[in-house]
Scaffold this active site. Sequence first.
Site, mmCIF file in Angstrom:
data_model
loop_
_atom_site.group_PDB
_atom_site.id
_atom_site.type_symbol
_atom_site.label_atom_id
_atom_site.label_comp_id
_atom_site.label_asym_id
_atom_site.label_seq_id
_atom_site.Cartn_x
_atom_site.Cartn_y
_atom_site.Cartn_z
ATOM 1 N N HIS A 170 0.852 -1.199 0.000
ATOM 2 C CA HIS A 170 0.000 0.000 0.000
ATOM 3 C C HIS A 170 0.879 1.237 0.000
ATOM 4 C CE1 HIS A 170 -3.324 2.701 0.706
ATOM 5 N NE2 HIS A 170 -2.553 3.321 1.580
ATOM 6 N N ASP A 183 -16.125 1.627 6.245
ATOM 7 C CA ASP A 183 -15.126 2.600 5.797
ATOM 8 C C ASP A 183 -15.700 3.487 4.705
ATOM 9 O OD1 ASP A 183 -12.379 3.688 5.547
ATOM 10 O OD2 ASP A 183 -12.588 2.876 3.539
ATOM 11 N N ARG A 188 -16.546 11.863 6.445
ATOM 12 C CA ARG A 188 -15.337 12.620 6.795
ATOM 13 C C ARG A 188 -15.042 13.679 5.735
ATOM 14 N NH1 ARG A 188 -10.888 8.346 7.215
ATOM 15 N NH2 ARG A 188 -9.530 10.160 7.470
ATOM 16 N N SER A 241 -8.771 3.538 8.203
ATOM 17 C CA SER A 241 -9.363 3.406 6.879
ATOM 18 C C SER A 241 -8.469 2.548 5.969
ATOM 19 C CB SER A 241 -9.565 4.801 6.282
ATOM 20 O OG SER A 241 -9.972 4.721 4.942
ATOM 21 N N LYS A 287 -9.172 -1.856 5.021
ATOM 22 C CA LYS A 287 -9.309 -2.346 3.654
ATOM 23 C C LYS A 287 -8.240 -3.381 3.327
ATOM 24 C CE LYS A 287 -9.557 1.934 2.302
ATOM 25 N NZ LYS A 287 -9.688 3.221 1.585
#
Lengths: 438, 438
Positions: free
Chosen positions: B84, B163, B170, B185, B189
């Site tokens: 990520h 999420d 948000r 968040s 995921k």
Amino acid sequence: MKYLATEIIAKTRNGQELTEDQISDFIGAYVAEELPDYQMAAWLMAALIKKLTPQEAYWLTNTMLHSGEVIDFSDIAKPKIDKHSTGGVGDKTSLILAPIVACADIAVPMMSGRGLGHSGGTLDKLDAIPGFTTQLDLHRFRKLIEDHGMAMIGQTPTICPADKKIYALRDVTATVESKELICASIMSKKLAEGIDSLVLDVKFGSGAFMKTLSDAKDLAERLIDIGVRGGKRVCALISNMDQPLGRNVGNALEIEECVSILRCDGGADMLYADNYQLSLELAGTMIFLGNKADSVEEGVDIATSILHSGQAYEKFLEICKAQGGDIDALPKAQHQREVRIDQSGYIAEMNTEEIGRAGIEIGAGRKYSTDTIDPTAGFVFHSKLGDKVEPSKPILTMYANSTSAFDVAEKRIVNGIKVQKSKPQQPPLIAARIEGGH
Amino acid sequence: MKYLATEIIAKTRNGQELTEDQISDFIGAYVAEELPDYQMAAWLMAALIKKLTPQEAYWLTNTMLHSGEVIDFSDIAKPKIDKHSTGGVGDKTSLILAPIVACADIAVPMMSGRGLGHSGGTLDKLDAIPGFTTQLDLHRFRKLIEDHGMAMIGQTPTICPADKKIYALRDVTATVESKELICASIMSKKLAEGIDSLVLDVKFGSGAFMKTLSDAKDLAERLIDIGVRGGKRVCALISNMDQPLGRNVGNALEIEECVSILRCDGGADMLYADNYQLSLELAGTMIFLGNKADSVEEGVDIATSILHSGQAYEKFLEICKAQGGDIDALPKAQHQREVRIDQSGYIAEMNTEEIGRAGIEIGAGRKYSTDTIDPTAGFVFHSKLGDKVEPSKPILTMYANSTSAFDVAEKRIVNGIKVQKSKPQQPPLIAARIEGGH
């Protein structure tokens, strides 16, 4: 909206001061239903934690004030003065001071609220007088003030709609406990009443929202700051609420206590000494602010004379009649129970918030806004802080039309009372005075 | 709800730690539409300002993770590892490292997002390949991983619905900028993807969300903490994003750069040195985490061999075909313009976020989620930080199917570039490595 809502929320979140224009844009959009609840909720939480500046608190007040009708009493020649109390248990000075001050040639345009949490509300007390109507429009309000120099009504829907909408949201988003938002809410409503000056009774202690003297002083200074920025003279008394004010707690019972003081029943000034003194001090301060006395002391002297002349009682009966109330028909409770405490000594502490909550249990207040009140429910305290108690002597009597909650109420009250062997020192009733404006 | 929503909001507002049960109750009620947006908004703002504890951030991640489908790849014998990136301009390492790592007998179940703000998204890049489909269900996802050892798809609606719902709120309540909420968040995921280990590319600098090294390190440590609490091994590279990664910015152009590296075009390793190096470092770290190498260094050696053997390129072509993409049909822009800078010297600074925003102007990204992307739009940088520039030499070429935004984009980029007389020091591409779990 002129501004981006998220930009305004982020600014407050970052602890930066908003402009007057931004506050007015944000609040205006909310009232116009253009800004959703979730954006207002995020902003309120940021405002609570990061604390609005005094300037922002004033702009917010002013914006909320102008969200609805602002009363203009400038054609009434008399000074227009009101009192606001931050609330407490047994707090009923409004009903005594309003007729006194009205007799001193000052207009008292009083708009009151209902009970909030453990603390009673003037509207609920007036509702205990059969026939007394507080739901009057602004036209009737003005007429009463012109004819009688005073009126005691509830807020009309046209006054501060922004405050109503924001308060309802604060209640469900854990954002009630913000001094800045509390002050803006209080002052927007008071400044909409068309007053010149305002006297504040800011309470501290076990039965008040502010538990400490310094918190109460801080709140008073913020309230005064907003009033002064709005061009008003504002005086605050910081008064002790470590025990119920007077002896009676509960709507009809409190009216009875007020009537006894107004009627100058023999010994009422001693029996209800704290209520008597605080009502006269607040009334005297209003008379001083209305330029009917050269000092607060002289104002208190004038208030005392008016009370003892019987004029204030006459005025009270006059306004009751004008607003449709029949004071002789005050309801009486079907049940009563004496409460004793199994110790000997002196009362050193009373958890006054618990007394307020015990009052709610027996029906003197509401748990939920839809609850109905038993106007007869309440307590009469035979003993107060510093008084000698023993197991044989009842410290209070409970009253209500149902006995179902007497046990739980008794337990709440008794658990909150501390008895000690030696006689405790009594704190002064009025801890401080703060004045603002000129 | 088991708990009072206002009690949970007040606890976070007061800086007290919630229990796992309270977090799960609160988030669960929100996903079930039993908790209104305004209560969640107030809580998010309190969580942002008061900062959730690491324990709370983990519980929140875990609750969001279990709000939807959690993929179970335990029947696939290979290690399952994903990467990520916190996002940057020209960041395209996924497309290079995924096929490399898949060739090292590691499954790469890659679920990616779209561009966010100035930063590009892998899904948008893949969409530039005609026919390439990323909207696949979990059944197809699993089949691709079984057959090809990798897959590159978008999040399905069944993954982390909490999420999705919270992120949307948000976005409109100025509560995006919370490290704890960002971490929850991201990690919810990633943990839903059925992986054993995760490599993070946490970027800092003018083109990253974190502007400083210390902020990036802090974010990396929080992400690792959550992953480790969730039983995963997590490694983070902290990489520099003070200039675009590689030379190409924009969807089809970035695919071209990746293909050039994967195809081992002569000089591609030098031309795209930073992208080449970072992709191999990340791939090597994944190979190490998958126990296919005894050290990260050995992992990088293996990754380099796989790349140079041509296997990774074959794997890339294989997955393109499997997901329906035709790499030979990559679209070309109808227009191009060379951009020069009117100074001589060395490039000392590039406002990389502005380069990202200039990319949005010409259609390489979205201003609003409903905007359509021009896959051909983007920039090819001929000069990078530390390179010598002069007025006659273009520093970049802009590409797009429309020239309408070329002027504004050129201005944005040129204004953000600082030239100095002396050759500046180059900061290292990888500033730190942090490892967690075992």
